[in-house]
Design an enzyme around this catalytic site. Structure first.
Site, PDB file in Angstrom:
ATOM      1  N   ASN A  32      42.510  57.227  20.098  1.00  0.00           N
ATOM      2  CA  ASN A  32      41.198  57.676  19.550  1.00  0.00           C
ATOM      3  C   ASN A  32      39.954  58.109  20.483  1.00  0.00           C
ATOM      4  O   ASN A  32      38.882  58.210  20.190  1.00  0.00           O
ATOM      5  CB  ASN A  32      40.606  56.448  18.695  1.00  0.00           C
ATOM      6  CG  ASN A  32      40.478  55.086  19.567  1.00  0.00           C
ATOM      7  OD1 ASN A  32      40.695  55.218  20.950  1.00  0.00           O
ATOM      8  ND2 ASN A  32      40.081  54.254  19.076  1.00  0.00           N
ATOM      9  N   LEU A  33      40.263  58.303  21.849  1.00  0.00           N
ATOM     10  CA  LEU A  33      39.568  58.425  22.827  1.00  0.00           C
ATOM     11  C   LEU A  33      38.505  57.720  22.890  1.00  0.00           C
ATOM     12  O   LEU A  33      37.426  57.994  23.838  1.00  0.00           O
ATOM     13  CB  LEU A  33      38.903  59.965  22.439  1.00  0.00           C
ATOM     14  CG  LEU A  33      40.199  60.989  22.408  1.00  0.00           C
ATOM     15  CD1 LEU A  33      39.516  62.585  22.346  1.00  0.00           C
ATOM     16  CD2 LEU A  33      41.009  61.037  23.742  1.00  0.00           C
ATOM     17  N   LYS A  84      41.437  46.431  26.924  1.00  0.00           N
ATOM     18  CA  LYS A  84      42.067  45.930  28.115  1.00  0.00           C
ATOM     19  C   LYS A  84      41.382  45.188  29.217  1.00  0.00           C
ATOM     20  O   LYS A  84      41.741  45.028  30.302  1.00  0.00           O
ATOM     21  CB  LYS A  84      43.024  47.066  28.847  1.00  0.00           C
ATOM     22  CG  LYS A  84      42.163  48.312  29.275  1.00  0.00           C
ATOM     23  CD  LYS A  84      42.972  49.175  30.026  1.00  0.00           C
ATOM     24  CE  LYS A  84      42.056  50.237  30.422  1.00  0.00           C
ATOM     25  NZ  LYS A  84      42.801  51.179  31.512  1.00  0.00           N
ATOM     26  N   SER A 124      51.916  42.633  29.620  1.00  0.00           N
ATOM     27  CA  SER A 124      51.575  42.083  30.871  1.00  0.00           C
ATOM     28  C   SER A 124      51.925  40.874  31.509  1.00  0.00           C
ATOM     29  O   SER A 124      52.324  40.096  30.846  1.00  0.00           O
ATOM     30  CB  SER A 124      49.822  42.311  30.827  1.00  0.00           C
ATOM     31  OG  SER A 124      49.269  41.638  31.909  1.00  0.00           O
ATOM     32  N   TYR A 149      42.127  38.899  26.124  1.00  0.00           N
ATOM     33  CA  TYR A 149      43.179  40.041  26.223  1.00  0.00           C
ATOM     34  C   TYR A 149      44.483  39.337  26.398  1.00  0.00           C
ATOM     35  O   TYR A 149      45.349  40.013  25.853  1.00  0.00           O
ATOM     36  CB  TYR A 149      42.469  40.688  27.394  1.00  0.00           C
ATOM     37  CG  TYR A 149      43.641  41.518  28.214  1.00  0.00           C
ATOM     38  CD1 TYR A 149      43.823  42.636  27.677  1.00  0.00           C
ATOM     39  CD2 TYR A 149      44.231  40.928  29.253  1.00  0.00           C
ATOM     40  CE1 TYR A 149      44.839  43.566  28.308  1.00  0.00           C
ATOM     41  CE2 TYR A 149      45.245  41.812  29.976  1.00  0.00           C
ATOM     42  CZ  TYR A 149      45.525  42.879  29.557  1.00  0.00           C
ATOM     43  OH  TYR A 149      46.414  43.761  30.016  1.00  0.00           O
ATOM     44  N   LYS A 153      48.194  40.235  24.022  1.00  0.00           N
ATOM     45  CA  LYS A 153      49.545  40.592  24.399  1.00  0.00           C
ATOM     46  C   LYS A 153      50.802  39.513  24.206  1.00  0.00           C
ATOM     47  O   LYS A 153      51.718  39.651  23.884  1.00  0.00           O
ATOM     48  CB  LYS A 153      49.560  40.577  26.312  1.00  0.00           C
ATOM     49  CG  LYS A 153      48.464  41.882  26.687  1.00  0.00           C
ATOM     50  CD  LYS A 153      49.143  43.238  26.096  1.00  0.00           C
ATOM     51  CE  LYS A 153      48.271  44.410  26.754  1.00  0.00           C
ATOM     52  NZ  LYS A 153      48.518  45.599  25.937  1.00  0.00           N
ATOM     53  N   LEU A 200      40.840  45.816  41.284  1.00  0.00           N
ATOM     54  CA  LEU A 200      40.889  45.995  42.832  1.00  0.00           C
ATOM     55  C   LEU A 200      40.790  47.315  43.464  1.00  0.00           C
ATOM     56  O   LEU A 200      39.797  47.793  43.946  1.00  0.00           O
ATOM     57  CB  LEU A 200      41.725  45.074  43.439  1.00  0.00           C
ATOM     58  CG  LEU A 200      41.762  45.370  45.020  1.00  0.00           C
ATOM     59  CD1 LEU A 200      40.399  44.709  45.519  1.00  0.00           C
ATOM     60  CD2 LEU A 200      43.006  44.445  45.681  1.00  0.00           C
ATOM     61  N   SER A 216      33.501  43.011  47.156  1.00  0.00           N
ATOM     62  CA  SER A 216      33.690  41.615  47.122  1.00  0.00           C
ATOM     63  C   SER A 216      35.025  41.036  47.236  1.00  0.00           C
ATOM     64  O   SER A 216      35.883  41.343  46.114  1.00  0.00           O
ATOM     65  CB  SER A 216      32.963  40.852  46.257  1.00  0.00           C
ATOM     66  OG  SER A 216      31.561  41.118  46.160  1.00  0.00           O
ATOM     67  N   PHE A 218      37.388  38.287  46.199  1.00  0.00           N
ATOM     68  CA  PHE A 218      37.131  36.967  45.657  1.00  0.00           C
ATOM     69  C   PHE A 218      38.046  35.813  46.148  1.00  0.00           C
ATOM     70  O   PHE A 218      39.139  35.556  45.655  1.00  0.00           O
ATOM     71  CB  PHE A 218      37.450  37.193  44.064  1.00  0.00           C
ATOM     72  CG  PHE A 218      36.479  38.345  43.542  1.00  0.00           C
ATOM     73  CD1 PHE A 218      35.235  38.444  43.729  1.00  0.00           C
ATOM     74  CD2 PHE A 218      37.037  38.965  42.540  1.00  0.00           C
ATOM     75  CE1 PHE A 218      34.509  39.205  43.068  1.00  0.00           C
ATOM     76  CE2 PHE A 218      36.276  40.116  41.825  1.00  0.00           C
ATOM     77  CZ  PHE A 218      35.056  40.131  42.288  1.00  0.00           C
ATOM     78  N   GLY A 294      39.536  32.105  36.548  1.00  0.00           N
ATOM     79  CA  GLY A 294      40.805  32.610  36.145  1.00  0.00           C
ATOM     80  C   GLY A 294      41.793  33.300  36.853  1.00  0.00           C
ATOM     81  O   GLY A 294      42.992  33.491  36.609  1.00  0.00           O
ATOM     82  N   ASP A 295      41.420  33.607  38.165  1.00  0.00           N
ATOM     83  CA  ASP A 295      42.388  34.476  39.048  1.00  0.00           C
ATOM     84  C   ASP A 295      43.350  33.137  39.614  1.00  0.00           C
ATOM     85  O   ASP A 295      43.160  31.972  39.702  1.00  0.00           O
ATOM     86  CB  ASP A 295      41.542  34.597  40.273  1.00  0.00           C
ATOM     87  CG  ASP A 295      41.110  36.140  40.052  1.00  0.00           C
ATOM     88  OD1 ASP A 295      41.362  36.766  38.900  1.00  0.00           O
ATOM     89  OD2 ASP A 295      40.625  36.735  40.846  1.00  0.00           O
TER      90      ASP A 295
HETATM   91  C1  UD1 Z   1      43.910  41.678  35.914  1.00  0.00           C
HETATM   92  C2  UD1 Z   1      44.042  40.858  34.738  1.00  0.00           C
HETATM   93  C3  UD1 Z   1      45.509  41.074  34.056  1.00  0.00           C
HETATM   94  C4  UD1 Z   1      45.368  42.449  33.810  1.00  0.00           C
HETATM   95  C5  UD1 Z   1      45.163  43.268  35.130  1.00  0.00           C
HETATM   96  C6  UD1 Z   1      45.265  44.990  34.790  1.00  0.00           C
HETATM   97  C7  UD1 Z   1      42.849  38.762  35.266  1.00  0.00           C
HETATM   98  C8  UD1 Z   1      43.001  37.272  35.412  1.00  0.00           C
HETATM   99  N1  UD1 Z   1      43.933  39.439  35.155  1.00  0.00           N
HETATM  100  O1  UD1 Z   1      45.009  41.416  36.991  1.00  0.00           O
HETATM  101  O2  UD1 Z   1      45.390  40.622  33.034  1.00  0.00           O
HETATM  102  O3  UD1 Z   1      46.693  42.912  32.973  1.00  0.00           O
HETATM  103  O4  UD1 Z   1      43.795  43.023  35.654  1.00  0.00           O
HETATM  104  O5  UD1 Z   1      44.105  45.252  34.069  1.00  0.00           O
HETATM  105  O6  UD1 Z   1      41.910  39.329  35.272  1.00  0.00           O
HETATM  106  N2  UD1 Z   1      39.800  41.438  43.537  1.00  0.00           N
HETATM  107  C9  UD1 Z   1      38.659  41.185  44.492  1.00  0.00           C
HETATM  108  N3  UD1 Z   1      37.810  41.952  44.401  1.00  0.00           N
HETATM  109  C10 UD1 Z   1      37.459  42.727  43.214  1.00  0.00           C
HETATM  110  C11 UD1 Z   1      38.463  42.923  42.256  1.00  0.00           C
HETATM  111  C12 UD1 Z   1      39.641  42.265  42.296  1.00  0.00           C
HETATM  112  O7  UD1 Z   1      39.034  40.464  45.635  1.00  0.00           O
HETATM  113  O8  UD1 Z   1      36.474  43.411  43.221  1.00  0.00           O
HETATM  114  C13 UD1 Z   1      41.176  40.445  43.680  1.00  0.00           C
HETATM  115  C14 UD1 Z   1      41.298  39.609  42.726  1.00  0.00           C
HETATM  116  O9  UD1 Z   1      40.764  38.400  42.738  1.00  0.00           O
HETATM  117  C15 UD1 Z   1      43.033  39.690  42.914  1.00  0.00           C
HETATM  118  C16 UD1 Z   1      43.332  40.892  42.991  1.00  0.00           C
HETATM  119  O10 UD1 Z   1      42.171  41.536  43.708  1.00  0.00           O
HETATM  120  O11 UD1 Z   1      43.516  38.741  43.645  1.00  0.00           O
HETATM  121  C17 UD1 Z   1      43.812  41.928  41.971  1.00  0.00           C
HETATM  122  O12 UD1 Z   1      42.699  41.943  40.903  1.00  0.00           O
HETATM  123  P1  UD1 Z   1      42.556  42.840  39.736  1.00  0.00           P
HETATM  124  O13 UD1 Z   1      42.981  44.226  40.000  1.00  0.00           O
HETATM  125  O14 UD1 Z   1      41.434  42.444  39.001  1.00  0.00           O
HETATM  126  O15 UD1 Z   1      43.980  42.480  38.807  1.00  0.00           O
HETATM  127  P2  UD1 Z   1      44.401  40.939  38.603  1.00  0.00           P
HETATM  128  O16 UD1 Z   1      43.280  40.253  38.111  1.00  0.00           O
HETATM  129  O17 UD1 Z   1      45.590  40.761  38.936  1.00  0.00           O
END
Ligand code: UD1
Length: 335
Positions: A32-33, A84, A124, A149, A153, A200, A216, A218, A294-295
């Protein structure tokens, strides 16, 4: 006979369309874009030399899904369509439950009407919840999820397990993705986050490009080798090839099987920052920030089952992922 990709214009769907076409199968895309661009269809054609059939429809709209099944000879469905964003799902749980579950149920119901028996689901690693027993094995006890989310799943997996049990001629494959990153090496398809990225790698590429001032990180007090969170990053093209393997598996097997799609290797946030800087020769300024709610500390896949039963293994390195992500970010197609 064609493979239907719901959400096939999105990040993972578009890469999967390319790999399925490259293997000689016909592809139909329904999207559906909402979070994708119509031009992705042209780009899939430019990469593969073959244009997938495209239906701009919401797959929760049963009449339009039926009309598509009427016009196309659909042999299997790979279901990517869905919302997502984890954070958004916490704010708008009803939207997430309604949309993600409705789309899955509608597609399944229409498949039943048309006797279409192969369903591959975009699940996931989030369904492993807060487990700390790495690597995550497909047989792990189900502990629940940390956000709506993830629950969608989890619930769709359950719907599919029950449906496969009631209809033994069905072939259902549940694919649990770890952290897909990177982009197609052509630079023509990749991930286009809406607004400020949550994940990330898009945050890193936008920081390197100067769109964001700094990353940042985390938390740096997790029980990991450098204190930052460890994840199993997988190149999206490897992930897409995992779907081809799952489709071919569904041609020969009935019942319901679940597979992890990951590399089995865990990298920390700082490992990724360093790998990105090294692969691309650009700095990624960062600051250490609070942990994100939640991480979990560490998450990576057991890859044995996919290797054994699907004959699939991720091949690309972290350097490939960083290079292709940056190539996409800098190119004209990501704009
Ligand atoms: C997240 C979702 C997961 C989803 C996946 C793909 C959560 C808890 N999990 O996974 O359900 O399937 O994305 O969309 O949200 N980080 C930083 N700085 C940032 C962003 C991330 O330090 O700006 C760190 C996070 O703390 C983590 C790692 O990078 O340790 C990966 O983060 P991210 O890419 O958001 O993926 P997940 O959290 O693993």
């Amino acid at each position: 006979m064609a493979v239907l990709l719901t959400g096939g214009a999105g990040f993972i769907g578009s890469h999967t369309a390319v790999e399925i076409i490259n293997k000689g199968y016909d592809v139909v895309i329904a999207d559906n874009l909402y979070n994708a661009d119509a031009s992705v269809i042209d780009r899939i054609e430019a990469i593969t030399g073959k244009r997938p059939a495209f239906y701009q429809i919401d797959v929760a709209d049963k009449d339009r899904v039926r009309a598509m099944f009427e016009s196309e000879d659909i042999d299997a469905v790979i279901h990517f369509a869905g919302y997502k964003a984890v954070g958004e799902s916490v704010e708008k749980p009803l939207d997430y439950y309604r949309n993600n579950i409705d789309t899955a149920l509608t597609v399944l119901e229409v498949m039943k009407e048309y006797n279409c028996r192969k369903f591959i689901f975009s699940s996931s690693a989030t369904v492993y919840g807060t487990s700390d027993k790495v690597p995550f094995v497909e047989t792990a006890e189900e502990l629940g999820c940390t956000n709506p989310y993830g629950w969608t799943k989890f619930m769709i997996e359950q719907i599919l397990k029950d449906t496969a049990k009631a209809h033994p001629a069905l072939s259902v494959v549940l694919l649990r993705y770890f952290n897909p990153i990177g982009a197609h090496e052509s630079g023509m398809i990749g991930e286009k986050p809406n607004g400020i990225p949550n994940n990330l790698m898009p945050y890193i590429t936008q920081t390197a490009a100067g769109i964001r001032a700094q990353l940042s990180v985390f938390g740096n007090d997790y029980p990991t080798h450098d204190g930052t969170g460890v994840r199993d990053y997988i190149h999206v093209v490897d992930l897409a090839k995992g779907h081809v393997a799952a489709y071919e598996y569904s041609l020969k097997n009935e019942g319901c099987e679940v597979f992890n799609l990951g590399t089995g290797i865990g990298y920390s946030v700082l490992d990724i920052v360093k790998a990105f800087e090294k692969a691309n020769g650009v700095p990624v300024p960062y600051v250490i920030a609070e942990r994100r709610a939640g991480d979990i500390a560490t998450c990576y896949a057991s890859t044995d089952k996919a290797a054994e039963k699907l004959g699939w293994k991720a091949e690309k390195s972290i350097e490939d992922m960083c290079r292709d992500a940056w190539n996409w970010e800098q190119g004209e197609w990501s704009k």
